[in-house]
Design an enzyme around this catalytic site. Structure first.
Site, PDB file in Angstrom:
ATOM      1  N   ASN A  45     -23.691 -68.371 -55.334  1.00  0.00           N
ATOM      2  CA  ASN A  45     -25.081 -68.057 -55.647  1.00  0.00           C
ATOM      3  C   ASN A  45     -25.394 -66.570 -55.545  1.00  0.00           C
ATOM      4  O   ASN A  45     -26.300 -66.067 -56.200  1.00  0.00           O
ATOM      5  CB  ASN A  45     -26.023 -68.860 -54.735  1.00  0.00           C
ATOM      6  CG  ASN A  45     -25.610 -68.833 -53.287  1.00  0.00           C
ATOM      7  OD1 ASN A  45     -24.489 -69.220 -52.942  1.00  0.00           O
ATOM      8  ND2 ASN A  45     -26.490 -68.378 -52.420  1.00  0.00           N
ATOM      9  N   CYS A  57     -33.083 -65.389 -46.274  1.00  0.00           N
ATOM     10  CA  CYS A  57     -33.252 -66.682 -45.606  1.00  0.00           C
ATOM     11  C   CYS A  57     -34.691 -67.133 -45.802  1.00  0.00           C
ATOM     12  O   CYS A  57     -35.540 -66.396 -46.302  1.00  0.00           O
ATOM     13  CB  CYS A  57     -32.857 -66.613 -44.140  1.00  0.00           C
ATOM     14  SG  CYS A  57     -33.767 -65.427 -43.191  1.00  0.00           S
ATOM     15  N   GLY A  90     -30.183 -79.963 -53.921  1.00  0.00           N
ATOM     16  CA  GLY A  90     -28.793 -79.627 -53.655  1.00  0.00           C
ATOM     17  C   GLY A  90     -28.444 -79.737 -52.183  1.00  0.00           C
ATOM     18  O   GLY A  90     -27.340 -80.167 -51.820  1.00  0.00           O
ATOM     19  N   HIS A 100     -33.639 -77.611 -60.050  1.00  0.00           N
ATOM     20  CA  HIS A 100     -34.389 -76.356 -60.261  1.00  0.00           C
ATOM     21  C   HIS A 100     -33.499 -75.168 -60.569  1.00  0.00           C
ATOM     22  O   HIS A 100     -33.991 -74.089 -60.900  1.00  0.00           O
ATOM     23  CB  HIS A 100     -35.329 -76.074 -59.084  1.00  0.00           C
ATOM     24  CG  HIS A 100     -34.689 -75.592 -57.815  1.00  0.00           C
ATOM     25  ND1 HIS A 100     -34.779 -74.294 -57.400  1.00  0.00           N
ATOM     26  CD2 HIS A 100     -33.966 -76.246 -56.885  1.00  0.00           C
ATOM     27  CE1 HIS A 100     -34.151 -74.162 -56.231  1.00  0.00           C
ATOM     28  NE2 HIS A 100     -33.651 -75.332 -55.901  1.00  0.00           N
ATOM     29  N   THR A 102     -38.515 -94.274 -52.309  1.00  0.00           N
ATOM     30  CA  THR A 102     -38.894 -94.400 -53.722  1.00  0.00           C
ATOM     31  C   THR A 102     -38.457 -93.156 -54.484  1.00  0.00           C
ATOM     32  O   THR A 102     -38.718 -92.029 -54.042  1.00  0.00           O
ATOM     33  CB  THR A 102     -40.424 -94.580 -53.836  1.00  0.00           C
ATOM     34  OG1 THR A 102     -40.778 -95.750 -53.098  1.00  0.00           O
ATOM     35  CG2 THR A 102     -40.865 -94.726 -55.281  1.00  0.00           C
TER      36      THR A 102
HETATM   37  N1  PLP Z   1     -25.869 -74.784 -53.078  1.00  0.00           N
HETATM   38  C1  PLP Z   1     -25.997 -73.599 -53.699  1.00  0.00           C
HETATM   39  C2  PLP Z   1     -24.780 -72.888 -54.184  1.00  0.00           C
HETATM   40  C3  PLP Z   1     -27.271 -73.047 -53.883  1.00  0.00           C
HETATM   41  O1  PLP Z   1     -27.396 -71.871 -54.502  1.00  0.00           O
HETATM   42  C4  PLP Z   1     -28.409 -73.752 -53.399  1.00  0.00           C
HETATM   43  C5  PLP Z   1     -29.777 -73.172 -53.529  1.00  0.00           C
HETATM   44  O2  PLP Z   1     -29.956 -71.987 -53.430  1.00  0.00           O
HETATM   45  C6  PLP Z   1     -28.218 -74.993 -52.772  1.00  0.00           C
HETATM   46  C7  PLP Z   1     -26.931 -75.466 -52.635  1.00  0.00           C
HETATM   47  C8  PLP Z   1     -29.380 -75.784 -52.243  1.00  0.00           C
HETATM   48  O3  PLP Z   1     -30.064 -76.421 -53.319  1.00  0.00           O
HETATM   49  P1  PLP Z   1     -31.597 -76.896 -53.138  1.00  0.00           P
HETATM   50  O4  PLP Z   1     -32.445 -75.680 -53.182  1.00  0.00           O
HETATM   51  O5  PLP Z   1     -31.841 -77.790 -54.316  1.00  0.00           O
HETATM   52  O6  PLP Z   1     -31.670 -77.653 -51.855  1.00  0.00           O
END
Ligand code: PLP
Length: 362
Positions: free
Chosen positions: A140, A306, A70, A188, A224
């Site tokens: 989140n 964090c 993400g 994930h 890749t």
């Molecule tokens: N965006 C949100 C809202 C998230 O909760 C997270 C991960 O906690 C991310 C982005 C980042 O994703 P990744 O852990 O796959 O880099």
């Protein structure tokens, strides 16, 4: 007594379907970019996964770019589409979005319930030049859902691009690219493996790549492709949504309020993810609660942990108007496979935790 894992928003337990798909893909020797039969077999798995994920989230396979997760998908959209545009983002965005947007981005406030202030967005779009707006679909920490359809309609009226960080939506609620221009996903958070994600794009949109090299992903992301992880991602994306999470979440909230009426549930007035609750126990530091619950066999997280493992005051709760309480919130996020007795077990552990910590303060 087995442990109770209630930190799904940090990462969901793997879906068995994803584990099997990964094991099969690990056995493939070829590189998807090679022209020989082994390469073509790997390419087939890659392209099938691309179609499954794109279709599930309302995009075309050719408009999906695989990334390392993400964080990278958000960075590719924001850095890759921002040329000539100012960036506007919500005050409760994930650090991945805040960092990609940089210090010059305009921050749009949220209301007390955690949803984006649409009037403030409108005002920010009326003044100034072309814009790229970045907002999350679901938060989140609190699970609060932004009104993405209204945000997208506002952006369209003002000719602004809209990037949606949808990382927390899949596996909890139905969600598609819709009228947005781009959308970030992370495997994930939906029962797939860690370290893989995707950026979905509206047809015709072409972000400048962050990584160049061998021309993979139609030149949009060199390197890749992580084939086994991508196969697991597709298998997880194809899984049905879990049922019964909202009822368990509600039972936890009702139970906690019955035990301790002083508890505040952040964002409870807004539409939320069915699996998430943010419980503020005034006067008790979040990390103390997390450690006490961990000792009691329950895994939850502080509002914002964090990567160093230290707990900061939550910028999400601060943006919603909380003061000192913003350091006293724990996030309980139910995984897709939460056992039925989750509310009873959580409440038993929470009551013991609260009793000990309150006694300790006296
Ligand atoms: N965006 C949100 C809202 C998230 O909760 C997270 C991960 O906690 C991310 C982005 C980042 O994703 P990744 O852990 O796959 O880099």
């Amino acid at each position: 007594m087995s442990r109770l894992y209630l930190d799904a928003n940090a990462t969901e337990p793997m879906r068995p379907e994803a584990v099997s798909a990964m094991a099969e893909a690990l056995a493939l020797p070829g590189n998807p970019s090679s022209v020989h039969a082994e390469g073509r077999a790997a390419r087939r798995v890659l392209e099938e996964a691309r179609e499954v994920i794109a279709t599930r989230f309302g995009a075309r396979g050719r408009d999906l770019v695989f990334t390392s997760g993400g964080t990278e998908a958000n960075a590719l959209a924001i850095r890759g589409l921002a040329a000539g545009r100012r960036v506007l983002l919500g005050a409760t965005e994930h650090p991945a979005v805040l960092a990609a947007a940089g210090p010059d981005a305009d921050v749009i406030p949220v209301l007390g319930d955690g949803t984006l202030d649409l009037a403030a967005l409108e005002a920010a779009l009326v003044s100034g030049g072309p814009a790229l707006v970045a907002v999350m679909a679901a938060n989140n920490e609190t699970g609060v859902l932004h009104p993405v359809e209204s945000i997208s309609e506002t952006c369209r009226r003002h000719g602004a691009l809209l990037h949606v960080d949808a990382v927390q939506m899949p596996g909890r609620l139905p969600f598609t690219l819709g009228a947005a221009d781009s959308m970030a996903l992370s495997a994930h958070k939906m029962g797939g493996p860690k370290g893989v994600g995707a950026l979905l794009l509206r047809p015709g949109l072409d972000p400048a790549p962050l990584l160049t090299g061998g021309g993979q992903e139609s030149g949009r992301r060199g390197g890749t492709e992580a084939l086994p992880a991508i196969a697991g991602f597709a298998a997880a994306a194809a899984c049905p949504l879990p049922e019964g999470l909202a009822a368990m979440r509600d039972a936890i909230e009702i139970g906690v309020k019955a035990l301790a009426p002083e508890v505040i549930i952040a964002g409870s007035g807004a539409p939320r993810l069915p699996n998430t609750t943010s419980l503020i126990l005034p006067g008790v530091a979040a990390e103390t609660q997390v450690i006490a619950l961990d000792l009691g066999g329950v895994a939850v997280s502080a509002g914002a942990a964090c990567s160093s493992g230290k707990v900061r005051q939550s910028h999400v709760l601060a943006a919603m108007g909380y003061g000192a309480e913003a350091a006293c919130a724990i996030r309980v996020s139910l995984p897709w496979n939460a056992p039925e007795d989750t509310p009873a077990r959580f409440l038993a552990a929470w009551e013991v935790m609260r009793g000990r910590l309150i006694a300790h303060r006296r």
